[in-house]
Design a protein around this motif. Structure first.
Motif, short mmCIF file in Angstrom:
data_model
loop_
_atom_site.label_atom_id
_atom_site.label_comp_id
_atom_site.label_asym_id
_atom_site.label_seq_id
_atom_site.Cartn_x
_atom_site.Cartn_y
_atom_site.Cartn_z
N LYS A 490 0.82 -1.20 0.00
CA LYS A 490 0.00 0.00 0.00
C LYS A 490 0.86 1.26 0.00
O LYS A 490 0.50 2.27 -0.62
N VAL A 491 1.98 1.19 0.66
CA VAL A 491 2.89 2.33 0.65
C VAL A 491 3.38 2.61 -0.76
O VAL A 491 3.48 3.78 -1.19
N ILE A 492 3.67 1.58 -1.53
CA ILE A 492 4.13 1.76 -2.90
C ILE A 492 3.03 2.39 -3.75
O ILE A 492 3.30 3.28 -4.58
N GLU A 493 1.78 1.96 -3.57
CA GLU A 493 0.67 2.53 -4.34
C GLU A 493 0.54 4.03 -4.08
O GLU A 493 0.37 4.81 -5.01
N VAL A 494 0.61 4.43 -2.82
CA VAL A 494 0.49 5.85 -2.50
C VAL A 494 1.71 6.62 -3.01
O VAL A 494 1.58 7.76 -3.50
N MET A 495 2.89 6.02 -2.91
CA MET A 495 4.10 6.71 -3.37
C MET A 495 4.09 6.94 -4.87
O MET A 495 4.65 7.94 -5.35
N LYS A 496 3.48 6.06 -5.63
CA LYS A 496 3.39 6.28 -7.07
C LYS A 496 2.61 7.55 -7.37
O LYS A 496 3.00 8.34 -8.25
N ASP A 497 1.50 7.77 -6.66
CA ASP A 497 0.75 9.02 -6.84
C ASP A 497 1.55 10.21 -6.33
O ASP A 497 1.51 11.30 -6.91
N PHE A 498 2.25 10.01 -5.24
CA PHE A 498 3.07 11.08 -4.65
C PHE A 498 4.08 11.59 -5.68
O PHE A 498 4.26 12.81 -5.84
N SER A 515 10.00 3.01 7.92
CA SER A 515 9.21 2.29 8.92
C SER A 515 8.49 1.10 8.30
O SER A 515 8.41 0.02 8.89
N ALA A 516 7.98 1.29 7.07
CA ALA A 516 7.34 0.18 6.37
C ALA A 516 8.35 -0.92 6.06
O ALA A 516 8.04 -2.12 6.17
N CYS A 517 9.57 -0.54 5.69
CA CYS A 517 10.60 -1.55 5.42
C CYS A 517 10.94 -2.34 6.67
O CYS A 517 11.18 -3.56 6.60
N GLN A 518 10.95 -1.68 7.81
CA GLN A 518 11.28 -2.40 9.05
C GLN A 518 10.21 -3.44 9.38
O GLN A 518 10.51 -4.53 9.86
N ARG A 519 8.95 -3.10 9.10
CA ARG A 519 7.86 -3.99 9.47
C ARG A 519 7.82 -5.24 8.62
O ARG A 519 7.30 -6.26 9.05
N VAL A 520 8.35 -5.16 7.40
CA VAL A 520 8.39 -6.35 6.54
C VAL A 520 9.78 -6.97 6.49
O VAL A 520 10.06 -7.80 5.63
N ASP A 521 10.67 -6.51 7.38
CA ASP A 521 12.01 -7.09 7.51
C ASP A 521 12.81 -6.94 6.22
O ASP A 521 13.49 -7.87 5.78
N GLU A 522 12.74 -5.77 5.61
CA GLU A 522 13.55 -5.46 4.43
C GLU A 522 14.69 -4.53 4.86
O GLU A 522 14.71 -3.34 4.55
#
Length: 879
Positions: A490-498, A515-522
Motif C-alpha cells: 500500500k505504501v508503494i501505491e500511494v508513493m506512485k501518486d506522490f 518504517s514500512a521496510c522495518q515492518r516487513v524485515d527489508e
C-alpha cells in the motif's frame, strides 16, 4: 479576404512552427470539431501551400508543385498541416508557410494572429520559433506589437524559466526594457529559482540598464521564497548604495523574508530572535527615511514576532501601530490569532477574534479560518465554539472558501464527530465550493485522527480518481498510517501518486517508507534508501536515525539467534515489492545476489555510521536514540566468556585474562574487538559515543574533582549501564595521569529496588527484536520503559521501574567496586577510599600486565607477579 480554419492536430505531432492551413479538397476530410485545434491562422483561397506525401520507400516529396525541400525551410519542423517549408515555390510560386520568405512577405496582422493563437494554446516553444523567424526576417513592425507579458505570464504559470530566458535572448535589444526584466524575475520567483533571478539582474546590468526599485523588490521576493535572508539584506544594502530610495513595499517584502526564514524547522531559537531584531531594525530604517509604516508593514512585523514565538511583543507592536495612526484590519487580527496559536494560547486567540468583531473591522474569510484553526489547539475541541464562528461568518455575509471548510472538517474530526465532518460536503455544494486539495487533506486527516484507515483510504481513492490529491504533509501522514498497518504494497501505491503529482519526498516521507521496510524485515532495502537520502543531500533527523537503528537492532537479533555461535547468516533476497519501491523512488540500485550473507559486525558498523551521519546534521542525540544504539553495541551473551558474566569474578585483578579470552574467542570469525571496554559487555565504541553525548549535554555531565551526584532515574537501562562504565573509565584515566587519592564520593539517585534481585548479568532475560508497530513517537519514556524490562538470572524477574537501579548495582558489582546503598530510597554511593582502592588496583594490574616477562610463557616463573600471587592464593601454582 482571409479566412480562419482549423488544422488536423494528428498531422502536427512534432510541429514547432505554424503556417497557413490548406484548403481541404473533396478527397480529404477536415478535422473533427471535437479534436483540439493546434493552430488557427489565416489562409487565402488563392494560395495552396505544398503538402508532404509519404511514399512507401520513405522518400519525402512535395505535392502540388514538386521539388525537394530547400534549405530555407525550418529544420525538423514541418508546418502544422504537414507541409514542408520552402523559401519560394517552383516557378516563382508563393513562399511556403514556415519559410523565411513567408515571414518576410506575410501581412503583419497574419503574423500577429499566428503568434497570438500559439499563446492562447500555450505552445510557448512554437511561439519562440515564430519570434526567431520574425527576427531573421527583420519584421520590426511585428516585433514591436508583441506583448511581452503574454508570453512571460504563461511562462510563470508553467514555471518555465528556460523558456523565459530564451524569450529575452531571441528579442532584439531595442525591444527589451526594464519592465521585461522585471517580468523575467517574476518568472524566477514563481519557480523559486533565486540563482536565475540574480542572473536576470546581471543580464540587465550588462545591457546598460539600471536596476530600479521594482526589480530590487522582485529580487528580494525571490530571496524570500528561497529563504535566503543574507542575500536579501545584501540586495537591500546595494539598493541604498545605488541611491535608490526604498519604499514601504521593499521594507514589507524584506520583513516577510525574515518571517519566511523563521519557518525553517532546523533554525535555532537564537537565530529566530536575531531575525526578529533585524526585522525590527527595518522599521527604524523606515522612520529614519521619513517613511511612515503602513498597515502591511506592521502586519508583516507582527508575523515575524509570531514566528519567533514572541506573543507579548506582537501585542506591543499592535499598540505601537495604533499609536502611529494605522488602523488594524482583518489581516492584522488574523496574524495575532496565529501568534496566539503558535504560543498554544487558545483563550487569547478567541479574545482577539472577538475583539476584531467588536472593533467593527471588515471581516474576511481569513479571520474566521484563523479562529477555527485556533480552536483545534487542544485535544478536546469545543464544537459549540467552532459552530459559533461558522454562524458569525454567515451573519457578516462573508463567503467561505475551501480553506475555511477544511478547517471546519479538521475541527469536527478532532472533536470525534466524523458525521459532521463529512456532512459539511453538502454545505460546500450549496456554497459552490468545489473539491480541492485542502478538502481532500482535511477529510483524510479527520478519518486518520479517529483511527479509520479504511475510511481515509476510500476518501483518498475517491479524490485520486478525480486527479485531486492531498498536500505533502497529509500524504506523509497517510504513508505513515499505511506503513504501520497495511504493509509495503500500500505504501508503494500511494508513493506512485506522490511522485506523479509531482512532489519531492522529504525527511518525513522517508521516515514512513523506512518504517514500512522495518515492518516487513527489508533491512537491506531500508539501508539502500537511507544511503540514497545521503546522496541527494537530505539530512537525517531523529526519526530517520531511530528507525534505522531499530532496523539494525532487529537484523542483529535475527543474525545472533539463527545460530548458537554463528556471526553470519544467509538472508532472503529482496522481495518483488522491494524492487518496485526502488523503481518508484527512482533509485538505481545495483543487482543484489539471490542469496545474501550478512554479519553482525557489518550491522554494528552500520549502526555506528548511521548515528554519526545524523550527528553531522547538527543533531543533538536523545536518550531514546542512544538507548537503541547501545542495544546494537552490546556484545551477544553467547560470545562472552563465562567470567564476564560473574560480577564477583570481574575485578581489576583478572580483567586482562578475561579480555584475552574474549579476544581469542572472537578472532576466529574476524570480529575481534581491539581495546575492549572494561566490562567486555559493550563494543568499545560505546564509551566514546557516551563521552561525546556528555559533551553535547545529551547525558548529564559529571566532574570528578568535586562531589558527584548523578540522577539516573530518567535513563533507560542500557544508557545507564554505559554511562556508569564511562564514569569509571574517566576515573581510571584521571588516576593514571595523576595517581592521587580520590577525595570526593560518587552517588547515584535511582528508582527504589529490591537488593535480593541483583544477580549476575545486566542482560534482559528474554531478548527480542523491536515491535513492528512502535515508532519513535510511540516509544515510552525511560520511566515507562523500565516496566517492561526483565533482568537477572534464571527464575528471577525484576520489573516495576527498578531495572535501571538493578543494572547500575550489577555493573558496580561486575567492576568489583565496593558501594553503599539504600534500596528503599533508591540511593547508591561509593566512598572516596573505595574509589581510590579500585583505581589503584586497576592501575597496578594494568602496569604489571604491561611489564615484559623475561621468561615469556615457559612455566610459572614466566608469569607476571599478579598471576603468581593469584595462583598461590588459589592453590594452582603447580597446575
Amino acid at each position: 479576404m482571409s479566412q480562419w480554419r482549423l488544422c488536423d492536430p494528428r498531422l502536427d505531432a512534432h510541429a514547432a512552427v505554424v503556417g497557413p492551413c490548406v484548403q481541404f479538397s473533396s478527397t480529404r476530410r477536415p478535422c473533427h470539431s471535437r479534436l483540439r485545434p493546434q493552430c488557427c491562422i489565416p489562409s487565402t483561397s488563392a494560395e495552396a501551400p505544398a503538402v508532404v506525401t509519404e511514399r512507401a520507400s520513405g522518400e519525402r516529396r512535395l505535392g502540388r508543385g514538386g521539388g525537394m525541400r530547400r534549405k530555407g525551410a525550418i529544420d525538423g519542423a514541418p508546418a502544422v498541416d504537414g507541409s514542408v517549408a520552402e523559401e519560394g515555390g517552383q516557378g516563382g510560386g508563393p513562399a511556403s508557410p514556415g519559410s523565411l520568405g513567408y515571414f518576410e512577405g506575410a501581412p503583419s496582422d497574419a503574423l500577429m494572429g499566428m503568434f497570438s493563437s500559439l499563446m492562447v494554446e500555450d505552445r510557448l516553444d512554437a511561439a519562440l520559433e515564430v519570434l526567431r523567424r520574425l527576427v531573421q526576417a527583420n519584421r520590426l513592425d511585428v516585433l514591436g506589437r508583441v506583448r511581452h507579458k503574454d508570453f512571460l505570464r504563461r511562462a510563470a504559470d508553467r514555471k518555465a524559466v528556460k523558456l523565459a530566458f530564451r524569450f529575452l535572448q531571441v528579442l532584439p535589444r531595442e525591444f527589451v526594457d526594464a519592465r521585461t526584466y522585471n517580468m523575467l524575475v517574476t518568472v524566477c520567483v514563481r519557480a523559486s529559482n533565486l540563482a536565475a533571478a540574480l542572473k536576470a539582474a546581471d543580464m540587465m546590468k550588462s545591457t546598460g540598464l539600471k536596476l530600479d526599485v521594482y526589480l530590487y523588490t522582485n529580487l528580494i521576493k525571490a530571496c524570500s521564497v528561497a529563504g535566503d535572508v543574507n542575500t536579501a539584506f545584501d540586495l537591500y544594502a546595494e539598493l541604498k548604495s545605488a541611491g535608490i530610495r526604498p519604499d514601504c513595499q521593499v521594507h514589507s517584502v524584506l520583513t516577510s523574508t525574515c518571517a519566511q526564514a523563521m519557518k525553517n524547522p532546523q533554525l535555532e531559537r537564537r537565530e529566530q530572535l536575531v531575525l526578529l531584531e533585524r526585522a525590527v531594525h527595518l522599521l527604524e530604517d523606515m522612520k529614519n527615511s521619513n517613511l511612515k509604516p503602513d498597515t502591511a508593514n506592521w502586519n508583516t512585523l507582527m508575523g515575524c514576532a509570531a514566528q519567533a514565538g514572541q506573543l507579548p511583543r506582537a501585542f506591543e507592536m499592535l499598540q505601537s501601530m495604533e499609536e502611529s495612526g494605522c488602523i488594524p484590519d482583518a489581516f492584522t487580527y488574523s496574524v495575532l490569532i496565529d501568534a496566539c496559536s503558535k504560543a498554544n494560547d487558545k483563550d487569547a486567540a478567541l479574545k482577539v477574534y472577538k475583539r476584531a468583531l467588536k472593533e467593527g473591522v471588515e471581516p474576511t474569510v481569513v479571520l474566521f479560518t484563523s479562529a477555527v484553526q485556533a480552536c483545534t489547539l487542544e485535544g478536546d475541541v469545543n464544537l459549540e465554539t467552532v459552530l459559533g464562528i461558522y454562524s458569525d461568518l454567515g451573519q457578516h455575509g462573508v463567503k467561505p472558501d475551501s480553506h475555511f471548510y477544511a478547517a471546519l472538517i479538521r475541527a469536527a474530526g478532532m472533536a470525534r464527530n466524523l458525521d459532521l465532518a463529512f456532512s459539511l460536503r453538502e454545505d460546500m455544494k450549496t456554497d459552490h465550493i468545489e473539491a480541492s486539495t485542502p478538502i481532500c487533506s482535511a477529510l483524510i486527516g479527520a478519518a486518520l485522527f479517529n483511527s479509520k484507515l479504511g475510511l481515509a483510504d476510500s476518501v483518498y481513492q475517491d479524490f485520486a480518481s478525480r486527479k485531486i490529491f492531498p498536500c505533502k504533509r497529509q500524504f506523509n501522514v497517510l504513508l505513515t498510517a499505511h506503513a504501520r498497518r497495511s504493509g509495503l504494497r500500500k505504501v508503494i501505491e500511494v508513493m506512485k501518486d506522490f511522485v506523479a503529482v509531482p512532489l519531492e519526498p522529504d525527511v518525513y516521507t522517508y521516515t514512513a517508507i523506512l518504517s514500512a521496510c522495518q515492518r516487513v524485515d527489508e533491512a537491506e532495502l531500508a539501508y539502500e534508501i537511507a544511503q540514497d537520502m545521503k546522496r541527494h543531500g537530505i539530512p537525517w533527523d531523529e526519526g530517520i536515525c531511530f528507525t534505522m537503528l531499530r532496523i539494525c537492532y532487529n537484523r542483529l537479533w535475527a543474525i545472533r539467534h539463527q545460530g548458537t555461535n554463528s556471526s553470519h547468516v544467509h538472508l532472503h533476497p529482496p522481495s518483488p515489492e522491494a524492487w518496485k519501491l526502488l523503481e518508484t523512488l527512482g533509485i538505481q540500485s545495483p543487482e543484489v545476489p539471490k542469496s545474501q550473507v550478512s554479519s553482525d559486525s557489518c550491522w554494528v558498523d552500520r549502526a555506528v555510521s548511521i548515528y554519526k551521519d545524523t550527528l553531522s546534521s547538527s543533531y543533538t542525540p536523545t536518550i531514546k536514540v542512544l538507548d537503541r544504539l547501545f542495544a546494537c553495541l552490546r556484545i551477544p551473551r553467547s560470545r562472552l566468556p563465562e567470567d564476564a558474566l560473574t560480577p564477583f569474578r570481574m575485578t581489576a585483578h583478572n580483567l586482562r585474562e578475561v579480555q584475552q579470552l574474549h579476544l581469542r574467542q572472537t578472532s576466529n570469525d574476524g570480529n575481534a574487538l581491539s581495546g575492549a571496554s572494561e566490562s567486555n559487555i559493550f563494543d568499545p565504541r560505546a564509551i566514546r559515543i557516551a563521552k561525546e553525548a556528555i559533551s553535547k549535554r545529551a547525558l548529564p555531565q559529571f566532574y570528578l574533582d568535586r562531589v558527584c551526584e548523578l540522577d539516573l532515574r530518567g535513563m533507560p537501562p542500557a544508557v545507564a549501564e554505559v554511562y556508569v562504565l564511562t564514569l569509571f573509565e574517566s576515573l581510571k584515566d584521571c588516576y593514571g595521569a595523576a595517581p592521587q587519592p580520590h577525595e570526593h564520593p560518587i552517588s547515584f539517585h535511582l528508582p527504589p529496588y529490591d537488593m535480593k534481585d541483583v544477580f549476575s548479568s545486566s542482560y534482559r532475560k528474554v531478548e527480542c527484536p523491536d515491535e513492528a508497530g512502535a515508532d519513535i513517537e510511540d516509544m515510552p519514556e525511560a520511566e515507562e520503559l523500565d516496566n517492561d524490562v526483565s533482568i537477572g538470572g534464571p527464575g528471577v524477574e525484576c520489573t516495576a521501574r527498578s531495572s535501571t537501579s538493578l543494572i547500575v548495582v550489577a555493573t558496580l558489582q561486575r567492576l568489583g567496586i565496593w558501594y553503599h546503598s539504600d534500596a528503599d530510597k533508591g540511593r547508591v554511593w561509593v566512598d572516596p577510599k573505595d574509589l581510590t582502592r579500585w583505581a589503584q588496583a586497576h592501575h597496578r594490574a594494568a602496569w604489571t600486565s604491561s611489564t615484559p616477562s623475561f621468561m615469556g610463557d615457559r612455566g610459572p616463573m614466566g608469569m607476571s607477579i599478579a598471576s603468581q600471587r593469584r595462583s598461590i592464593r588459589l592453590g594452582t601454582i603447580g597446575q
